[in-house]
Scaffold this active site. Structure first.
Site, PDB file in Angstrom:
ATOM      1  N   ASP A  90       1.028  -1.166   0.208  1.00 59.58           N
ATOM      2  CA  ASP A  90       0.049  -0.118   0.021  1.00 59.58           C
ATOM      3  C   ASP A  90       0.877   1.215  -0.019  1.00 59.58           C
ATOM      4  O   ASP A  90       1.980   1.141   0.349  1.00 59.58           O
ATOM      5  CB  ASP A  90      -1.083   0.078   1.089  1.00 59.58           C
ATOM      6  CG  ASP A  90      -2.192   0.910   1.104  1.00 59.58           C
ATOM      7  OD1 ASP A  90      -2.188   1.652   0.013  1.00 59.58           O
ATOM      8  OD2 ASP A  90      -3.041   0.959   1.921  1.00 59.58           O
ATOM      9  N   CYS A 314      -5.608 -26.798  13.645  1.00 58.95           N
ATOM     10  CA  CYS A 314      -6.758 -28.074  13.648  1.00 58.95           C
ATOM     11  C   CYS A 314      -6.509 -29.245  13.539  1.00 58.95           C
ATOM     12  O   CYS A 314      -7.064 -30.265  14.139  1.00 58.95           O
ATOM     13  CB  CYS A 314      -7.951 -27.669  12.735  1.00 58.95           C
ATOM     14  SG  CYS A 314      -8.505 -25.784  13.072  1.00 58.95           S
TER      15      CYS A 314
HETATM   16  N1  GUN Z   1      -6.399   0.523   2.572  1.00 59.74           N
HETATM   17  C1  GUN Z   1      -7.871   0.613   3.024  1.00 59.74           C
HETATM   18  N2  GUN Z   1      -8.484   1.450   2.330  1.00 59.74           N
HETATM   19  C2  GUN Z   1      -7.603   2.008   1.622  1.00 59.74           C
HETATM   20  C3  GUN Z   1      -7.648   3.362   0.837  1.00 59.74           C
HETATM   21  O1  GUN Z   1      -8.689   3.798   0.493  1.00 59.74           O
HETATM   22  N3  GUN Z   1      -6.520   3.997   0.154  1.00 59.74           N
HETATM   23  C4  GUN Z   1      -5.168   3.072   0.516  1.00 59.74           C
HETATM   24  N4  GUN Z   1      -4.141   3.878  -0.050  1.00 59.74           N
HETATM   25  N5  GUN Z   1      -5.258   2.283   1.377  1.00 59.74           N
HETATM   26  C5  GUN Z   1      -6.339   1.607   1.849  1.00 59.74           C
HETATM   27 ZN    ZN Z   2      -7.940 -24.508  11.290  1.00 56.65          ZN
END
Ligand code: GUN
Ligand code: ZN
Length: 376
Positions: A90, A314
Protein backbone atom coordinates in the site's frame (compact mmCIF):
# COMPACT_ATOMS: atom_id res chain seq x y z
CA UNK A 1 1.72 -8.95 -15.15
CA UNK A 2 -0.35 -11.47 -16.98
CA UNK A 3 -4.08 -11.52 -16.32
CA UNK A 4 -6.60 -14.07 -17.48
CA UNK A 5 -10.28 -14.68 -16.67
CA UNK A 6 -10.67 -18.44 -16.13
CA UNK A 7 -14.43 -18.51 -15.56
CA UNK A 8 -17.42 -16.41 -14.64
CA UNK A 9 -20.50 -17.41 -12.66
CA UNK A 10 -23.62 -15.91 -11.10
CA UNK A 11 -23.92 -12.11 -11.44
CA UNK A 12 -20.39 -10.66 -11.63
CA UNK A 13 -18.43 -13.42 -9.83
CA UNK A 14 -15.25 -14.39 -11.66
CA UNK A 15 -12.19 -16.59 -11.23
CA UNK A 16 -8.95 -15.25 -12.69
CA UNK A 17 -5.22 -15.93 -12.81
CA UNK A 18 -2.71 -13.15 -12.17
CA UNK A 19 0.92 -13.87 -12.90
CA UNK A 20 3.61 -11.62 -11.41
CA UNK A 21 7.40 -12.03 -11.47
CA UNK A 22 7.15 -13.99 -8.19
CA UNK A 23 3.98 -16.08 -8.24
CA UNK A 24 0.85 -17.22 -9.99
CA UNK A 25 -2.19 -15.97 -8.09
CA UNK A 26 -5.56 -17.67 -8.45
CA UNK A 27 -8.51 -15.42 -7.69
CA UNK A 28 -10.63 -14.63 -5.77
CA UNK A 29 -7.64 -14.07 -3.48
CA UNK A 30 -7.26 -12.94 0.10
CA UNK A 31 -3.93 -11.24 0.86
CA UNK A 32 -2.81 -11.60 4.49
CA UNK A 33 -1.58 -8.31 5.92
CA UNK A 34 2.13 -8.08 6.71
CA UNK A 35 2.39 -4.41 7.56
CA UNK A 36 5.95 -4.50 8.89
CA UNK A 37 7.27 -7.09 6.44
CA UNK A 38 5.82 -9.97 8.45
CA UNK A 39 2.34 -11.30 8.97
CA UNK A 40 2.12 -10.90 12.74
CA UNK A 41 3.15 -14.04 14.68
CA UNK A 42 4.09 -15.88 11.45
CA UNK A 43 7.08 -16.18 9.13
CA UNK A 44 7.69 -16.92 5.47
CA UNK A 45 7.58 -20.70 5.94
CA UNK A 46 4.24 -20.59 7.71
CA UNK A 47 2.77 -18.55 4.86
CA UNK A 48 4.23 -20.85 2.23
CA UNK A 49 2.93 -23.95 4.01
CA UNK A 50 -0.55 -22.41 4.00
CA UNK A 51 -0.38 -21.68 0.30
CA UNK A 52 -0.28 -17.86 0.44
CA UNK A 53 0.67 -16.61 -3.02
CA UNK A 54 0.61 -12.91 -2.18
CA UNK A 55 0.81 -10.85 1.00
CA UNK A 56 0.62 -7.16 1.78
CA UNK A 57 3.26 -4.77 3.06
CA UNK A 58 2.93 -1.11 4.05
CA UNK A 59 5.02 1.63 2.51
CA UNK A 60 4.21 3.98 5.40
CA UNK A 61 5.58 1.68 8.10
CA UNK A 62 8.58 0.33 6.19
CA UNK A 63 9.61 3.82 5.02
CA UNK A 64 9.66 5.01 8.65
CA UNK A 65 11.28 1.85 10.00
CA UNK A 66 13.68 0.30 9.06
CA UNK A 67 13.73 2.49 5.92
CA UNK A 68 13.41 1.36 2.32
CA UNK A 69 17.11 1.81 1.51
CA UNK A 70 18.00 -0.76 4.15
CA UNK A 71 15.41 -3.21 2.80
CA UNK A 72 16.74 -2.62 -0.72
CA UNK A 73 20.24 -3.66 0.46
CA UNK A 74 18.78 -7.02 1.51
CA UNK A 75 17.14 -7.64 -1.84
CA UNK A 76 13.85 -5.85 -1.20
CA UNK A 77 10.97 -7.34 0.76
CA UNK A 78 11.52 -10.76 -0.84
CA UNK A 79 15.16 -10.94 0.18
CA UNK A 80 14.63 -9.38 3.58
CA UNK A 81 11.60 -11.43 4.73
CA UNK A 82 12.45 -14.54 2.67
CA UNK A 83 8.83 -14.77 1.46
CA UNK A 84 9.38 -15.76 -2.18
CA UNK A 85 5.86 -15.18 -3.55
CA UNK A 86 4.28 -11.83 -4.39
CA UNK A 87 4.06 -8.69 -2.31
CA UNK A 88 1.55 -5.90 -2.77
CA UNK A 89 2.46 -2.68 -0.99
CA UNK A 90 0.00 0.00 0.00
CA UNK A 91 1.14 3.53 -0.77
CA UNK A 92 0.97 5.18 2.62
CA UNK A 93 -1.94 7.46 1.73
CA UNK A 94 -4.35 5.60 3.95
CA UNK A 95 -1.86 5.09 6.81
CA UNK A 96 -0.77 8.75 6.85
CA UNK A 97 -4.46 9.59 7.07
CA UNK A 98 -5.34 7.07 9.77
CA UNK A 99 -2.21 6.67 11.92
CA UNK A 100 -0.31 9.91 12.02
CA UNK A 101 -1.13 13.06 13.96
CA UNK A 102 -2.58 15.88 11.84
CA UNK A 103 -1.74 14.58 8.38
CA UNK A 104 -2.40 17.35 5.89
CA UNK A 105 -2.86 16.89 2.17
CA UNK A 106 -2.14 19.69 -0.32
CA UNK A 107 -2.21 19.71 -4.11
CA UNK A 108 1.13 17.92 -4.39
CA UNK A 109 1.22 15.42 -1.55
CA UNK A 110 0.65 14.66 2.11
CA UNK A 111 2.49 16.08 5.13
CA UNK A 112 2.36 13.85 8.19
CA UNK A 113 4.00 13.21 11.53
CA UNK A 114 5.48 9.80 12.25
CA UNK A 115 3.45 7.78 14.75
CA UNK A 116 6.80 6.43 16.02
CA UNK A 117 8.80 9.56 16.90
CA UNK A 118 6.72 12.54 15.80
CA UNK A 119 9.17 13.47 13.01
CA UNK A 120 7.71 15.31 10.02
CA UNK A 121 7.56 13.77 6.51
CA UNK A 122 6.09 14.51 3.09
CA UNK A 123 4.77 11.88 0.65
CA UNK A 124 4.26 12.68 -3.03
CA UNK A 125 2.90 10.47 -5.83
CA UNK A 126 6.50 10.06 -7.03
CA UNK A 127 8.19 9.58 -3.63
CA UNK A 128 5.91 6.70 -2.62
CA UNK A 129 6.81 4.94 -5.88
CA UNK A 130 10.53 5.47 -5.20
CA UNK A 131 10.01 3.81 -1.82
CA UNK A 132 8.10 0.95 -3.43
CA UNK A 133 10.87 0.47 -6.06
CA UNK A 134 13.26 -0.04 -3.13
CA UNK A 135 10.85 -2.49 -1.51
CA UNK A 136 10.58 -4.40 -4.80
CA UNK A 137 6.88 -5.15 -4.40
CA UNK A 138 5.10 -6.89 -7.27
CA UNK A 139 2.10 -4.57 -7.06
CA UNK A 140 2.50 -0.95 -5.99
CA UNK A 141 -0.41 1.26 -4.98
CA UNK A 142 -0.60 4.96 -5.86
CA UNK A 143 -0.81 7.78 -3.34
CA UNK A 144 -4.47 8.64 -2.82
CA UNK A 145 -6.28 11.35 -0.90
CA UNK A 146 -8.51 9.85 1.78
CA UNK A 147 -11.37 11.63 3.52
CA UNK A 148 -13.17 10.74 6.72
CA UNK A 149 -16.82 9.82 6.15
CA UNK A 150 -19.34 11.37 6.38
CA UNK A 151 -17.94 14.53 4.78
CA UNK A 152 -19.02 17.47 2.66
CA UNK A 153 -19.56 17.09 -1.09
CA UNK A 154 -16.82 19.67 -1.68
CA UNK A 155 -14.27 17.70 0.33
CA UNK A 156 -15.13 14.39 -1.37
CA UNK A 157 -14.94 16.08 -4.78
CA UNK A 158 -11.54 17.50 -3.84
CA UNK A 159 -10.35 14.04 -2.87
CA UNK A 160 -11.38 12.62 -6.25
CA UNK A 161 -9.72 15.44 -8.17
CA UNK A 162 -6.51 15.11 -6.19
CA UNK A 163 -6.46 11.35 -6.50
CA UNK A 164 -6.86 11.62 -10.30
CA UNK A 165 -4.17 14.31 -10.54
CA UNK A 166 -1.80 12.18 -8.46
CA UNK A 167 -2.70 9.06 -10.49
CA UNK A 168 -1.74 10.84 -13.73
CA UNK A 169 1.54 11.99 -12.20
CA UNK A 170 2.23 8.52 -10.80
CA UNK A 171 1.68 6.64 -14.05
CA UNK A 172 3.82 9.01 -16.11
CA UNK A 173 6.58 8.86 -13.47
CA UNK A 174 6.35 5.05 -13.45
CA UNK A 175 6.64 4.86 -17.25
CA UNK A 176 9.69 7.16 -17.14
CA UNK A 177 11.32 5.06 -14.45
CA UNK A 178 10.61 1.82 -16.29
CA UNK A 179 12.19 3.29 -19.44
CA UNK A 180 15.32 3.77 -17.28
CA UNK A 181 15.19 0.15 -16.12
CA UNK A 182 13.69 0.86 -12.69
CA UNK A 183 10.69 -1.16 -11.50
CA UNK A 184 10.39 -3.08 -14.75
CA UNK A 185 8.88 -6.13 -13.04
CA UNK A 186 6.66 -4.05 -10.80
CA UNK A 187 2.98 -3.37 -11.46
CA UNK A 188 0.95 -0.38 -10.44
CA UNK A 189 -2.71 -0.03 -9.38
CA UNK A 190 -4.80 3.16 -9.10
CA UNK A 191 -7.35 3.62 -6.28
CA UNK A 192 -10.94 4.75 -6.89
CA UNK A 193 -12.33 7.05 -4.19
CA UNK A 194 -15.66 8.88 -3.81
CA UNK A 195 -17.22 7.81 -0.53
CA UNK A 196 -20.62 6.16 -0.87
CA UNK A 197 -21.90 8.73 -3.40
CA UNK A 198 -22.75 7.13 -6.75
CA UNK A 199 -21.94 10.12 -8.93
CA UNK A 200 -18.58 10.62 -7.24
CA UNK A 201 -17.69 6.94 -7.53
CA UNK A 202 -18.61 6.99 -11.22
CA UNK A 203 -16.54 10.11 -11.78
CA UNK A 204 -13.52 8.68 -9.98
CA UNK A 205 -13.79 5.28 -11.69
CA UNK A 206 -14.16 6.80 -15.17
CA UNK A 207 -11.26 9.19 -14.72
CA UNK A 208 -8.89 6.55 -13.35
CA UNK A 209 -9.90 3.63 -15.55
CA UNK A 210 -9.25 5.83 -18.62
CA UNK A 211 -5.56 5.71 -17.63
CA UNK A 212 -4.94 2.55 -19.59
CA UNK A 213 -1.33 2.05 -18.51
CA UNK A 214 -2.49 0.99 -15.04
CA UNK A 215 -2.16 -2.76 -14.44
CA UNK A 216 -5.19 -2.92 -12.16
CA UNK A 217 -7.67 -0.87 -10.18
CA UNK A 218 -8.64 -0.77 -6.53
CA UNK A 219 -11.74 0.45 -4.74
CA UNK A 220 -10.61 2.43 -1.69
CA UNK A 221 -12.27 4.52 0.96
CA UNK A 222 -14.69 1.82 2.10
CA UNK A 223 -15.05 -0.22 5.29
CA UNK A 224 -14.41 2.97 7.23
CA UNK A 225 -17.50 2.79 9.43
CA UNK A 226 -20.32 2.99 6.84
CA UNK A 227 -23.16 0.42 7.06
CA UNK A 228 -22.31 -2.90 5.33
CA UNK A 229 -25.09 -2.54 2.79
CA UNK A 230 -23.69 0.86 1.72
CA UNK A 231 -20.32 -0.80 1.05
CA UNK A 232 -21.96 -3.57 -0.99
CA UNK A 233 -24.06 -1.08 -2.98
CA UNK A 234 -21.02 1.11 -3.68
CA UNK A 235 -18.99 -1.88 -4.91
CA UNK A 236 -21.92 -3.11 -7.03
CA UNK A 237 -22.17 0.28 -8.68
CA UNK A 238 -18.45 0.91 -9.08
CA UNK A 239 -17.36 -2.39 -10.65
CA UNK A 240 -19.56 -1.61 -13.68
CA UNK A 241 -17.20 1.26 -14.52
CA UNK A 242 -14.07 -0.89 -14.17
CA UNK A 243 -12.48 -2.79 -17.06
CA UNK A 244 -13.14 -6.53 -17.28
CA UNK A 245 -9.62 -7.32 -18.40
CA UNK A 246 -7.76 -6.07 -15.30
CA UNK A 247 -7.71 -7.15 -11.65
CA UNK A 248 -10.08 -5.45 -9.20
CA UNK A 249 -9.02 -5.02 -5.60
CA UNK A 250 -11.25 -3.99 -2.69
CA UNK A 251 -8.97 -2.46 -0.06
CA UNK A 252 -9.22 -3.28 3.64
CA UNK A 253 -12.21 -5.67 3.38
CA UNK A 254 -13.38 -7.61 5.35
CA UNK A 255 -15.37 -10.32 7.17
CA UNK A 256 -15.93 -13.70 5.47
CA UNK A 257 -19.46 -12.49 4.60
CA UNK A 258 -18.05 -9.27 3.09
CA UNK A 259 -15.73 -11.32 0.86
CA UNK A 260 -18.55 -13.53 -0.42
CA UNK A 261 -20.84 -10.55 -1.10
CA UNK A 262 -18.15 -8.60 -2.93
CA UNK A 263 -16.88 -11.53 -5.03
CA UNK A 264 -20.44 -11.71 -6.37
CA UNK A 265 -20.18 -7.98 -7.14
CA UNK A 266 -17.07 -8.50 -9.26
CA UNK A 267 -14.08 -8.14 -6.90
CA UNK A 268 -10.98 -10.34 -7.35
CA UNK A 269 -8.63 -9.30 -4.54
CA UNK A 270 -9.01 -8.49 -0.83
CA UNK A 271 -6.86 -7.69 2.18
CA UNK A 272 -7.77 -7.15 5.81
CA UNK A 273 -6.21 -7.29 9.27
CA UNK A 274 -9.31 -9.11 10.48
CA UNK A 275 -8.09 -12.74 10.49
CA UNK A 276 -4.80 -11.90 12.20
CA UNK A 277 -6.09 -9.20 14.56
CA UNK A 278 -9.13 -11.25 15.57
CA UNK A 279 -6.93 -14.31 16.12
CA UNK A 280 -4.88 -12.39 18.65
CA UNK A 281 -8.05 -11.15 20.38
CA UNK A 282 -9.46 -14.66 20.73
CA UNK A 283 -11.93 -14.67 17.82
CA UNK A 284 -11.53 -17.63 15.48
CA UNK A 285 -13.37 -18.03 12.17
CA UNK A 286 -15.03 -21.34 11.32
CA UNK A 287 -17.38 -22.73 8.69
CA UNK A 288 -20.20 -22.46 11.25
CA UNK A 289 -19.38 -18.94 12.39
CA UNK A 290 -17.10 -17.33 14.96
CA UNK A 291 -15.65 -19.03 18.02
CA UNK A 292 -14.62 -16.97 21.04
CA UNK A 293 -11.85 -19.21 22.34
CA UNK A 294 -11.69 -17.41 25.71
CA UNK A 295 -15.04 -18.84 26.80
CA UNK A 296 -15.15 -21.21 29.76
CA UNK A 297 -17.23 -23.65 27.67
CA UNK A 298 -14.04 -24.59 25.76
CA UNK A 299 -11.96 -25.41 28.85
CA UNK A 300 -12.39 -29.16 28.40
CA UNK A 301 -13.38 -29.23 24.71
CA UNK A 302 -11.24 -31.81 22.95
CA UNK A 303 -12.43 -30.92 19.42
CA UNK A 304 -10.49 -28.78 16.93
CA UNK A 305 -11.52 -25.15 16.23
CA UNK A 306 -13.21 -26.24 12.98
CA UNK A 307 -13.88 -29.89 12.07
CA UNK A 308 -13.65 -28.93 8.39
CA UNK A 309 -10.30 -27.13 8.64
CA UNK A 310 -7.04 -28.64 7.36
CA UNK A 311 -4.73 -26.14 9.07
CA UNK A 312 -1.77 -27.13 11.24
CA UNK A 313 -3.57 -25.99 14.39
CA UNK A 314 -6.80 -27.90 13.73
CA UNK A 315 -4.88 -31.03 12.70
CA UNK A 316 -2.94 -31.08 15.97
CA UNK A 317 -4.58 -29.20 18.84
CA UNK A 318 -7.85 -28.97 20.77
CA UNK A 319 -9.93 -25.97 21.67
CA UNK A 320 -9.11 -26.77 25.30
CA UNK A 321 -5.39 -26.32 24.63
CA UNK A 322 -5.94 -23.03 22.75
CA UNK A 323 -8.27 -21.79 25.50
CA UNK A 324 -5.51 -22.53 28.03
CA UNK A 325 -2.75 -20.88 25.93
CA UNK A 326 -4.92 -17.79 25.43
CA UNK A 327 -5.72 -17.47 29.14
CA UNK A 328 -2.08 -18.01 30.10
CA UNK A 329 -1.00 -15.29 27.64
CA UNK A 330 1.38 -17.68 25.87
CA UNK A 331 3.04 -16.43 22.66
CA UNK A 332 2.38 -19.79 20.99
CA UNK A 333 -1.33 -18.98 21.11
CA UNK A 334 -0.86 -16.07 18.68
CA UNK A 335 0.93 -18.27 16.17
CA UNK A 336 -1.55 -21.18 16.33
CA UNK A 337 -4.59 -18.88 16.19
CA UNK A 338 -3.17 -16.83 13.29
CA UNK A 339 -2.31 -19.99 11.34
CA UNK A 340 -5.91 -21.13 11.66
CA UNK A 341 -7.61 -17.84 10.78
CA UNK A 342 -5.43 -17.21 7.73
CA UNK A 343 -5.90 -20.75 6.51
CA UNK A 344 -9.65 -20.34 6.99
CA UNK A 345 -9.64 -17.21 4.79
CA UNK A 346 -7.43 -18.84 2.13
CA UNK A 347 -9.63 -21.97 2.08
CA UNK A 348 -12.77 -19.85 1.78
CA UNK A 349 -11.28 -18.17 -1.29
CA UNK A 350 -10.31 -21.54 -2.85
CA UNK A 351 -13.84 -22.82 -2.27
CA UNK A 352 -15.30 -19.67 -3.82
CA UNK A 353 -13.02 -20.17 -6.83
CA UNK A 354 -14.09 -23.82 -7.19
CA UNK A 355 -17.74 -22.74 -7.06
CA UNK A 356 -17.16 -20.18 -9.83
CA UNK A 357 -15.26 -22.70 -11.97
CA UNK A 358 -18.10 -25.21 -11.52
CA UNK A 359 -20.67 -22.44 -12.09
CA UNK A 360 -22.53 -23.23 -8.88
CA UNK A 361 -22.04 -19.95 -7.06
CA UNK A 362 -25.67 -19.66 -5.91
CA UNK A 363 -25.58 -23.08 -4.20
CA UNK A 364 -22.19 -22.34 -2.68
CA UNK A 365 -23.37 -19.06 -1.23
CA UNK A 366 -26.56 -20.60 0.12
CA UNK A 367 -24.59 -23.33 1.89
CA UNK A 368 -22.10 -20.77 3.24
CA UNK A 369 -24.93 -18.87 4.98
CA UNK A 370 -26.89 -21.97 6.01
CA UNK A 371 -23.95 -23.48 7.90
CA UNK A 372 -23.58 -20.24 9.81
CA UNK A 373 -27.21 -19.93 10.78
CA UNK A 374 -27.48 -23.59 11.83
CA UNK A 375 -24.82 -23.09 14.52
CA UNK A 376 -26.07 -24.33 17.90
N1 GUN B 1 -6.57 0.61 2.73
C1 GUN B 1 -7.90 0.52 2.97
N2 GUN B 1 -8.56 1.49 2.29
C2 GUN B 1 -7.63 2.19 1.61
C3 GUN B 1 -7.69 3.33 0.72
O1 GUN B 1 -8.74 3.87 0.42
N3 GUN B 1 -6.50 3.79 0.21
C4 GUN B 1 -5.31 3.20 0.54
N4 GUN B 1 -4.19 3.70 0.01
N5 GUN B 1 -5.22 2.14 1.36
C5 GUN B 1 -6.37 1.65 1.89
ZN1 ZN C 1 -7.81 -24.60 11.43
Amino acid sequence: MEFKIDATSHHKARACTIKTAHSEIKTPVFMPVGTQGTVKALDANDLLSMGAKIILGNTYHLYLRPGSKLIKKFGGLHGFSKFPNSFLTDSGGFQAFSLSDNSKPDENGITFKSHIDGSKHYFTPQSVLDTQYDLGSDIMMILDDLVALPNTKERIKKSIERTTKWAKEAISYHKEQQAKGIGVNQNIFAIIQGGTDKEFRKMSAEQLCALSDYDGFAIGGLSVGEPNQDMYDTVEWTTDFMPLDKPRYLMGVGTPEDLIENIERGVDMFDCVMPTRNARNGTLFTSTGRVNIKKAMYKEDNSPIDEECDCYTCQNFSKAYLNHLYRAGEITYFRLASLHNIRYYLNLMSQAREAILADNWVEFKKEFYEKRSSKK
